[in-house]
Design a protein around this motif. Structure first.
Motif, PDB file in Angstrom:
ATOM      1  N   LEU A  75       0.853  -1.189   0.000  1.00 17.13           N
ATOM      2  CA  LEU A  75       0.000   0.000   0.000  1.00 17.13           C
ATOM      3  C   LEU A  75       0.886   1.236   0.000  1.00 17.13           C
ATOM      4  N   VAL A  76       0.685   2.120  -0.965  1.00 20.56           N
ATOM      5  CA  VAL A  76       1.431   3.375  -1.050  1.00 20.56           C
ATOM      6  C   VAL A  76       0.631   4.442  -0.295  1.00 20.56           C
ATOM      7  N   LEU A  77       1.093   4.773   0.897  1.00 21.17           N
ATOM      8  CA  LEU A  77       0.326   5.644   1.792  1.00 21.17           C
ATOM      9  C   LEU A  77       0.647   7.108   1.542  1.00 21.17           C
ATOM     10  N   ARG A 117      -4.929 -12.663   5.801  1.00 19.56           N
ATOM     11  CA  ARG A 117      -4.132 -13.832   5.431  1.00 19.56           C
ATOM     12  C   ARG A 117      -2.991 -13.483   4.488  1.00 19.56           C
ATOM     13  N   LYS A 118      -2.757 -12.216   4.267  1.00 20.65           N
ATOM     14  CA  LYS A 118      -1.681 -11.774   3.392  1.00 20.65           C
ATOM     15  C   LYS A 118      -0.781 -10.786   4.137  1.00 20.65           C
ATOM     16  N   PRO A 119       0.528 -10.906   3.984  1.00 19.85           N
ATOM     17  CA  PRO A 119       1.415  -9.882   4.562  1.00 19.85           C
ATOM     18  C   PRO A 119       1.175  -8.532   3.887  1.00 19.85           C
ATOM     19  N   VAL A 120       1.011  -7.507   4.687  1.00 19.73           N
ATOM     20  CA  VAL A 120       0.772  -6.154   4.172  1.00 19.73           C
ATOM     21  C   VAL A 120       2.036  -5.332   4.376  1.00 19.73           C
ATOM     22  N   ILE A 121       2.488  -4.682   3.319  1.00 17.50           N
ATOM     23  CA  ILE A 121       3.694  -3.844   3.365  1.00 17.50           C
ATOM     24  C   ILE A 121       3.261  -2.397   3.156  1.00 17.50           C
ATOM     25  N   PRO A 122       3.140  -1.607   4.222  1.00 21.64           N
ATOM     26  CA  PRO A 122       2.779  -0.194   4.046  1.00 21.64           C
ATOM     27  C   PRO A 122       4.024   0.637   3.714  1.00 21.64           C
ATOM     28  N   LEU A 165       7.456   1.271   5.780  1.00 16.10           N
ATOM     29  CA  LEU A 165       8.705   1.689   5.158  1.00 16.10           C
ATOM     30  C   LEU A 165       8.568   3.125   4.673  1.00 16.10           C
ATOM     31  N   GLU A 166       9.604   3.910   4.848  1.00 14.29           N
ATOM     32  CA  GLU A 166       9.585   5.301   4.409  1.00 14.29           C
ATOM     33  C   GLU A 166      10.246   5.405   3.039  1.00 14.29           C
ATOM     34  N   ALA A 167       9.548   6.041   2.113  1.00  9.88           N
ATOM     35  CA  ALA A 167      10.070   6.160   0.750  1.00  9.88           C
ATOM     36  C   ALA A 167      11.341   6.992   0.677  1.00  9.88           C
ATOM     37  N   THR A 168      11.576   7.825   1.705  1.00  8.22           N
ATOM     38  CA  THR A 168      12.772   8.680   1.707  1.00  8.22           C
ATOM     39  C   THR A 168      13.995   7.965   2.270  1.00  8.22           C
ATOM     40  N   HIS A 188      14.696   0.682  -1.344  1.00  5.82           N
ATOM     41  CA  HIS A 188      14.524  -0.326  -2.394  1.00  5.82           C
ATOM     42  C   HIS A 188      15.068  -1.684  -1.948  1.00  5.82           C
ATOM     43  N   LEU A 189      16.196  -1.697  -1.209  1.00  8.33           N
ATOM     44  CA  LEU A 189      16.741  -2.957  -0.698  1.00  8.33           C
ATOM     45  C   LEU A 189      15.768  -3.611   0.277  1.00  8.33           C
TER      46      LEU A 189
END
Length: 409
Positions: free
Chosen positions: A82-84, A109-114, A132-135, A140-141
């Motif tokens: 999800l791109v918050l 039932r799915k891992p969510v990556i915010p 995760l912070e886009a900055t 990316h790693l």
């Protein structure tokens, strides 16, 4: 969630798709963030050969309901990203939140990556996850590492889904925007959805009929039908009336009032003195129509919110409005405050009257964590840990507006 030192030197590999899975990743984002999201997807697909990503514009089935498409694609994906951003919270997340029963089963039932693209109000059901912070320089790693992790390992590393949020008196549960807020004209009173109880309120309000009735009271407020609601109508009218009034000041000069008989001179001056201020007043009122309308509608809305709060108060829930298109919901324990009212004659009627007149403004104070200063209540015991409790707030308002016919609490 950080990749370990040993893993950074190993080429990442995507887990193979299992039976029933079509995608490694489902990405949900706002159209306002499409450029950044497409750039992220292009880089992931280049760095991770064989990666299959589900995008709504490419993989949704035409002709099907958006929510059904989302639920099916989430179910067919290994993970959800999800791109918050504030645009996402106000648009895309609203679709998900509209029917928790449809997508909640899949997300649990799915891992969510915010991924936090820009600062925003994190939705309640994602607040327990580490985003995760886009900055971040290693963003990316980290994303690649999470995508290459098997689901069973990643799920154990994440906190439990939907933990019970701690409730306390004075907690803000929800800020609800009206339908089509972005395209709503400034003069139109907002309408709010009554399809179901929003998920943040379900812990304290389980009966959908109570919520539907309470919000339905607000939806009964009518928008104006006067032509003055249009800026292009009231501005020319106001300017015309003011210019006309100025022209009337020159009317005696143009008609040569000095050459007229005294009776006609008196009549002309009297007409000018009467109509000139009248036209000025009408012109100013036309220009200021929206301001007067806003004040009138806000008073009407506050009274309607008070009627709704009479229904919600037994559930320790209050709503408030400080604009015509937004509602605040707060969890407030009112039992002790109610007992203070009951000590007075006709206490139950006083408590109901206080809810009708002051509960909306009190809710907004709680939601914004900003209360009016009052030295008179600093030494008095209150029922709210931070800020004024409801009976203190009502007492303060009554002292500021003496002569309303109701004795202070």
């Amino acid at each position: 969630m950080d990749p370990g030192p040993a893993e950074e030197g190993v080429a990442p590999a995507i887990s193979p798709l299992k039976p029933g899975e079509k995608f490694h990743l489902f990405v949900s984002y706002s159209s306002m963030d499409a450029v950044w999201t497409h750039g992220l997807i292009s880089r992931l697909e280049a760095d991770l050969p064989g990666l299959r990503i589900c995008l709504h514009e490419r993989d949704f089935t035409p002709g099907r309901n958006v929510l059904e498409n989302m639920a099916e694609c989430i179910q067919q994906s290994q993970k959800v990203l999800l791109v918050l951003s504030q645009d996402f919270v106000q648009s895309r997340w609203c679709l998900l939140e509209a029917d928790l029963s449809l997508f909640g089963y899949c997300l649990e039932r799915k891992p969510v990556i915010p991924v936090l693209l820009r600062p925003c109000q994190i939705p309640l059901h994602l607040s327990h996850l580490t985003y995760l912070e886009a900055t971040d320089s290693r963003f990316h790693l980290k994303v690649q590492h999470l995508l290459c992790q098997p689901n069973h390992r990643l799920t154990r590393a994440l906190p439990a889904r939907h933990p019970t949020p701690s409730l306390y008196s004075g907690k803000t549960l929800l800020t609800l925007n009206c339908i089509n807020r972005d395209s709503l004209p400034s003069w139109k009173v907002g309408s709010f959805s009554t399809l179901g109880v929003p998920d943040p309120l379900k812990e304290v309000l389980e009966d959908p009929e109570v919520y539907r009735h309470a919000v339905g009271i607000l939806n009964g407020v009518q928008s104006p039908r006067s032509c003055l609601r249009y800026l292009g109508c009231r501005v020319p009218l106001g300017v015309f009336l003011i210019i006309l009034s100025l022209g009337m000041l020159l009317l005696p000069v143009m008609l040569g009032v000095q050459r007229n008989p005294p009776a006609e001179r008196f009549l002309l001056i009297a007409v000018t003195v009467f109509f000139c201020p009248l036209l000025v007043a009408l012109g100013v009122n036309s220009l200021c129509w929206f301001r007067r309308f806003s004040r009138k509608k806000m008073r009407e809305l506050e009274l309607r919110v008070g009627e709704a709060n009479v229904l919600l108060a037994p559930h320790s829930l209050l709503m408030g409005c400080d604009t015509m298109n937004k509602l605040h919901f707060v969890y407030v324990l009112l039992g002790d405050c109610r007992q203070v009212f009951l000590q007075a004659p006709q206490g139950e009627a006083l408590f109901r009257e206080a809810l009708l007149r002051f509960s909306s403004s009190y809710t907004c104070c709680v939601a914004h964590a900003h209360f009016p200063a009052c030295e008179d209540t600093q030494g008095a015991p209150g029922h709210l840990e931070l800020g004024l409790c409801f009976c203190q707030f009502v007492s303060l308002q009554l002292m500021k507006h003496e002569g309303l016919g109701v004795n202070p609490v």
